[in-house]
Scaffold this motif. Structure first.
Motif, PDB file in Angstrom:
ATOM      1  N   PRO A   1       2.915   0.820  -6.421  1.00  0.00           N
ATOM      2  CA  PRO A   1       3.109   1.055  -5.148  1.00  0.00           C
ATOM      3  C   PRO A   1       4.699   0.784  -4.776  1.00  0.00           C
ATOM      4  O   PRO A   1       5.492   0.077  -5.466  1.00  0.00           O
ATOM      5  CB  PRO A   1       2.373  -0.094  -4.576  1.00  0.00           C
ATOM      6  CG  PRO A   1       2.535  -0.988  -5.853  1.00  0.00           C
ATOM      7  CD  PRO A   1       2.405  -0.443  -6.966  1.00  0.00           C
ATOM      8  N   HIS A   2       4.934   1.637  -3.795  1.00  0.00           N
ATOM      9  CA  HIS A   2       6.364   1.549  -3.311  1.00  0.00           C
ATOM     10  C   HIS A   2       6.151   0.819  -1.702  1.00  0.00           C
ATOM     11  O   HIS A   2       5.527   1.518  -0.966  1.00  0.00           O
ATOM     12  CB  HIS A   2       6.976   2.680  -3.016  1.00  0.00           C
ATOM     13  CG  HIS A   2       7.467   3.390  -4.401  1.00  0.00           C
ATOM     14  ND1 HIS A   2       8.567   2.924  -5.105  1.00  0.00           N
ATOM     15  CD2 HIS A   2       6.688   4.187  -5.179  1.00  0.00           C
ATOM     16  CE1 HIS A   2       8.676   3.252  -6.221  1.00  0.00           C
ATOM     17  NE2 HIS A   2       7.622   4.353  -6.660  1.00  0.00           N
ATOM     18  N   VAL A   3       6.633  -0.412  -1.606  1.00  0.00           N
ATOM     19  CA  VAL A   3       6.037  -1.312  -0.389  1.00  0.00           C
ATOM     20  C   VAL A   3       7.564  -1.569   0.438  1.00  0.00           C
ATOM     21  O   VAL A   3       8.601  -1.936  -0.171  1.00  0.00           O
ATOM     22  CB  VAL A   3       5.434  -2.498  -1.065  1.00  0.00           C
ATOM     23  CG1 VAL A   3       5.205  -3.402   0.113  1.00  0.00           C
ATOM     24  CG2 VAL A   3       4.560  -2.298  -2.044  1.00  0.00           C
ATOM     25  N   PHE A   4       7.320  -1.431   1.686  1.00  0.00           N
ATOM     26  CA  PHE A   4       8.163  -1.631   2.590  1.00  0.00           C
ATOM     27  C   PHE A   4       7.898  -2.475   3.865  1.00  0.00           C
ATOM     28  O   PHE A   4       6.662  -2.454   4.266  1.00  0.00           O
ATOM     29  CB  PHE A   4       8.613  -0.179   3.246  1.00  0.00           C
ATOM     30  CG  PHE A   4       9.238   0.541   2.323  1.00  0.00           C
ATOM     31  CD1 PHE A   4      10.558   0.762   1.790  1.00  0.00           C
ATOM     32  CD2 PHE A   4       8.306   1.517   1.548  1.00  0.00           C
ATOM     33  CE1 PHE A   4      10.963   1.708   0.889  1.00  0.00           C
ATOM     34  CE2 PHE A   4       8.673   2.334   0.585  1.00  0.00           C
ATOM     35  CZ  PHE A   4      10.150   2.400   0.038  1.00  0.00           C
ATOM     36  N   PHE A   5       8.649  -3.142   4.429  1.00  0.00           N
ATOM     37  CA  PHE A   5       8.736  -4.196   5.491  1.00  0.00           C
ATOM     38  C   PHE A   5       8.877  -3.197   6.743  1.00  0.00           C
ATOM     39  O   PHE A   5       9.955  -2.801   6.779  1.00  0.00           O
ATOM     40  CB  PHE A   5       9.564  -5.457   5.308  1.00  0.00           C
ATOM     41  CG  PHE A   5       9.250  -6.408   4.447  1.00  0.00           C
ATOM     42  CD1 PHE A   5       8.502  -7.258   4.629  1.00  0.00           C
ATOM     43  CD2 PHE A   5       9.768  -6.392   3.145  1.00  0.00           C
ATOM     44  CE1 PHE A   5       7.849  -8.516   3.627  1.00  0.00           C
ATOM     45  CE2 PHE A   5       9.359  -7.342   2.162  1.00  0.00           C
ATOM     46  CZ  PHE A   5       8.681  -8.027   2.309  1.00  0.00           C
TER      47      PHE A   5
ATOM     48  N   LYS B   1       4.882  -5.729   9.282  1.00  0.00           N
ATOM     49  CA  LYS B   1       3.648  -5.365   8.533  1.00  0.00           C
ATOM     50  C   LYS B   1       4.282  -4.991   7.326  1.00  0.00           C
ATOM     51  O   LYS B   1       5.509  -4.753   7.078  1.00  0.00           O
ATOM     52  CB  LYS B   1       3.187  -4.087   9.337  1.00  0.00           C
ATOM     53  CG  LYS B   1       2.599  -4.237  10.550  1.00  0.00           C
ATOM     54  CD  LYS B   1       1.268  -5.095  10.682  1.00  0.00           C
ATOM     55  CE  LYS B   1       0.795  -5.077  12.211  1.00  0.00           C
ATOM     56  NZ  LYS B   1       0.582  -4.103  12.695  1.00  0.00           N
ATOM     57  N   LEU B   2       3.433  -4.956   6.218  1.00  0.00           N
ATOM     58  CA  LEU B   2       3.661  -4.375   4.766  1.00  0.00           C
ATOM     59  C   LEU B   2       2.896  -2.881   4.569  1.00  0.00           C
ATOM     60  O   LEU B   2       1.882  -2.953   4.793  1.00  0.00           O
ATOM     61  CB  LEU B   2       3.034  -5.098   3.666  1.00  0.00           C
ATOM     62  CG  LEU B   2       4.298  -6.326   3.214  1.00  0.00           C
ATOM     63  CD1 LEU B   2       3.774  -7.302   2.178  1.00  0.00           C
ATOM     64  CD2 LEU B   2       5.733  -5.934   2.931  1.00  0.00           C
ATOM     65  N   VAL B   3       4.060  -1.984   4.311  1.00  0.00           N
ATOM     66  CA  VAL B   3       3.514  -0.616   4.278  1.00  0.00           C
ATOM     67  C   VAL B   3       3.356  -0.233   2.585  1.00  0.00           C
ATOM     68  O   VAL B   3       4.426  -0.482   2.219  1.00  0.00           O
ATOM     69  CB  VAL B   3       4.232   0.508   4.993  1.00  0.00           C
ATOM     70  CG1 VAL B   3       3.831   1.875   4.801  1.00  0.00           C
ATOM     71  CG2 VAL B   3       4.505  -0.026   6.451  1.00  0.00           C
TER      72      VAL B   3
END
Length: 305
Positions: A23-27, A31-33
């Motif tokens: 996964p590539h996860v962003f704040f 929220k966490l996307v």
């Protein structure tokens, strides 16, 4: 006149496969996307995105295409800066410069009893020290980073520790220097609606996690640092905690030589900085000069990448 050629020996194109990448996860806005690449060239690619609140349990999987292996873990939004010193006399195993080689990294750890074949932590209260340069040059960077993250979580539950010491290539990626990175990640970023510079930005989970790590640690009387300790650092009036704080503050700032440089610039320089210095191997240092860095931090040895 310039002649260029490339040779790719024993390279499996499955490592370049984009389907299930992540996964590539962003704040984003508290929220966490979480993003995964799906699809293939013939049918087209798309971004499979899920949004979680920060207090959610976030199950995640990094897929290793070469062996069709899933690396399962949970993402915790909280990120903490590790200590700079450890004194407990537990076993230490150190390795460096994996440079995205997930399969070799995993098999090494299985062979030496750090994990079992199901990727479960079996090293008890031991210290696994990763002495920098685990990214770049290959096609399994995402898998390597999440594998480290998974082991870090597992080790904590058993009283052990995974120490991810930042090397110059981790710092390069945080500074958007992707000269040594596979072009695969340029396309991955595009599919999920990002630029490559976003993959390790402050809004990226992996970027924020790496930026929390130290550049030097003292573990049971031994120093671990990717590059080395320049003898002049022994003259600085900084503790290990202070040095790590200074270097962390510069992780995202590309270094350039300054006319009036001070101690802080010396610590982050691409020639004399902890993650870059190669004087142990390229300079004509005396034993006394090498030991200045050890004496400064009351250490019996230094381990470098």
């Amino acid at each position: 006149i310039y002649h260029g050629a490339e040779a790719h020996f024993d390279e499996d194109r499955l490592a370049y496969k984009l389907d299930k990448e992540g996964p590539h996860v962003f704040f984003e806005a508290n929220k966490l996307v979480v993003n995964y690449v799906r699809g293939d060239k013939s049918e087209g690619f798309y971004n499979d995105q899920t949004i979680y609140t920060l207090d959610s349990d976030i199950p995640a999987t990094a897929f290793f295409a070469l062996e069709q292996q899933d690396i399962d873990f949970e993402i915790d939004h909280s990120i903490e800066t590790p200590p700079s010193r450890y004194d407990d006399n537990h076993a230490i195993l150190a390795i460096s410069d994996i440079e995205s080689g997930y399969q070799t990294f995993r098999d090494f750890l299985i062979t030496h009893g750090v994990i079992d074949e199901a990727l479960n932590w079996t090293f008890g209260k031991g210290h696994l020290v990763l002495v920098g340069d685990f990214v770049d040059r290959g096609n399994s960077v995402t898998q390597v980073l999440w594998f480290i993250y998974k082991m870090e979580q597992d080790a904590k539950r058993h009283g052990g520790n995974v120490h991810f010491i930042m090397g110059n290539h981790e710092i390069k990626n945080m500074q958007n220097n992707f000269k040594s990175a596979s072009e695969k990640y340029l396309y991955i970023a595009s599919i999920i609606g990002k630029n490559q510079s976003d993959l390790y930005s402050e809004d990226s989970f992996l970027g924020r996690w790496m930026a929390s790590k130290n550049s030097i640690e003292r573990i049971n009387g031994r120093l671990f640092v990717h590059g080395g300790i320049h003898p002049k650092i022994s003259e600085f009036n900084y503790t290990l905690d202070e040095i790590n704080h200074i270097v962390r503050q510069h992780y995202r700032q590309p270094y350039y030589s300054q006319r009036d440089s001070g101690d802080e610039e010396f610590l982050v320089s691409s020639k004399t900085g902890l993650s870059w210095y190669r004087g142990y191997f390229k300079d004509d240092l005396s034993q006394q000069e090498v030991e200045k860095g050890l004496d400064k931090f009351a250490a019996q040895a230094v381990v470098v990448g």
